[in-house]
Design a protein around this motif. Sequence first.
Motif, mmCIF file in Angstrom:
data_model
loop_
_atom_site.group_PDB
_atom_site.id
_atom_site.type_symbol
_atom_site.label_atom_id
_atom_site.label_comp_id
_atom_site.label_asym_id
_atom_site.label_seq_id
_atom_site.Cartn_x
_atom_site.Cartn_y
_atom_site.Cartn_z
ATOM 1 N N GLN A 21 1.078 -1.234 -0.115
ATOM 2 C CA GLN A 21 -0.088 -0.219 -0.189
ATOM 3 C C GLN A 21 1.006 1.692 0.142
ATOM 4 O O GLN A 21 0.784 2.542 -1.165
ATOM 5 N N LEU A 25 1.292 4.386 -2.947
ATOM 6 C CA LEU A 25 0.568 5.468 -2.434
ATOM 7 C C LEU A 25 1.729 6.118 -3.335
ATOM 8 O O LEU A 25 1.863 7.584 -3.646
ATOM 9 N N GLN A 36 -1.320 15.340 -2.101
ATOM 10 C CA GLN A 36 -2.574 15.035 -1.234
ATOM 11 C C GLN A 36 -3.548 15.430 -2.708
ATOM 12 O O GLN A 36 -3.432 17.044 -2.386
ATOM 13 N N GLU A 42 -10.054 13.530 -5.149
ATOM 14 C CA GLU A 42 -9.476 12.214 -4.278
ATOM 15 C C GLU A 42 -10.235 10.913 -4.640
ATOM 16 O O GLU A 42 -9.278 9.939 -4.538
ATOM 17 N N GLU A 43 -11.161 11.067 -4.905
ATOM 18 C CA GLU A 43 -11.464 9.282 -5.342
ATOM 19 C C GLU A 43 -10.821 8.499 -6.686
ATOM 20 O O GLU A 43 -11.107 7.299 -6.284
ATOM 21 N N GLN A 46 -7.954 8.003 -4.709
ATOM 22 C CA GLN A 46 -8.138 6.595 -4.126
ATOM 23 C C GLN A 46 -8.050 4.830 -4.902
ATOM 24 O O GLN A 46 -7.417 3.868 -4.290
ATOM 25 N N ARG A 47 -9.008 5.493 -5.401
ATOM 26 C CA ARG A 47 -9.184 4.357 -6.220
ATOM 27 C C ARG A 47 -7.680 3.558 -7.522
ATOM 28 O O ARG A 47 -7.776 2.334 -7.386
ATOM 29 N N LYS A 50 -5.921 1.964 -4.558
ATOM 30 C CA LYS A 50 -6.468 0.520 -4.409
ATOM 31 C C LYS A 50 -5.716 -0.394 -5.844
ATOM 32 O O LYS A 50 -5.390 -1.762 -5.788
#
Length: 92
Positions: A21, A25, A36, A42-43, A46-47, A50
């Motif tokens: 992870q 990142l 950031q 953001e979505e 984060q996707r 993942k």
Amino acid sequence: MCRNIKTLYNFDPPATNEEIQAASLQFVRKLTGFNQPSKANEEAFQRAIKEVSEAARELLDSLVTQAEPRNREAEIERARIKAVKRFGVGTK
């Protein structure tokens, strides 16, 4: 940023999900240039983390080698010695 991505393959014990992870990142941060992301991104950010994590885990699980697994403590010590030679100070 990508200097923080460490080799995760062929260690005993194997790479943890947290290590994968963290590397994912750093990879996504490098690709996007975002430390950031904004709320609007953001979505997607984060996707991507993942999906990269899942792909990395699948890759690490599918690789094969005849080499002996590397020892984490020995690799940490080797990196510390290299840092002392390069920078003249030890790392903690």
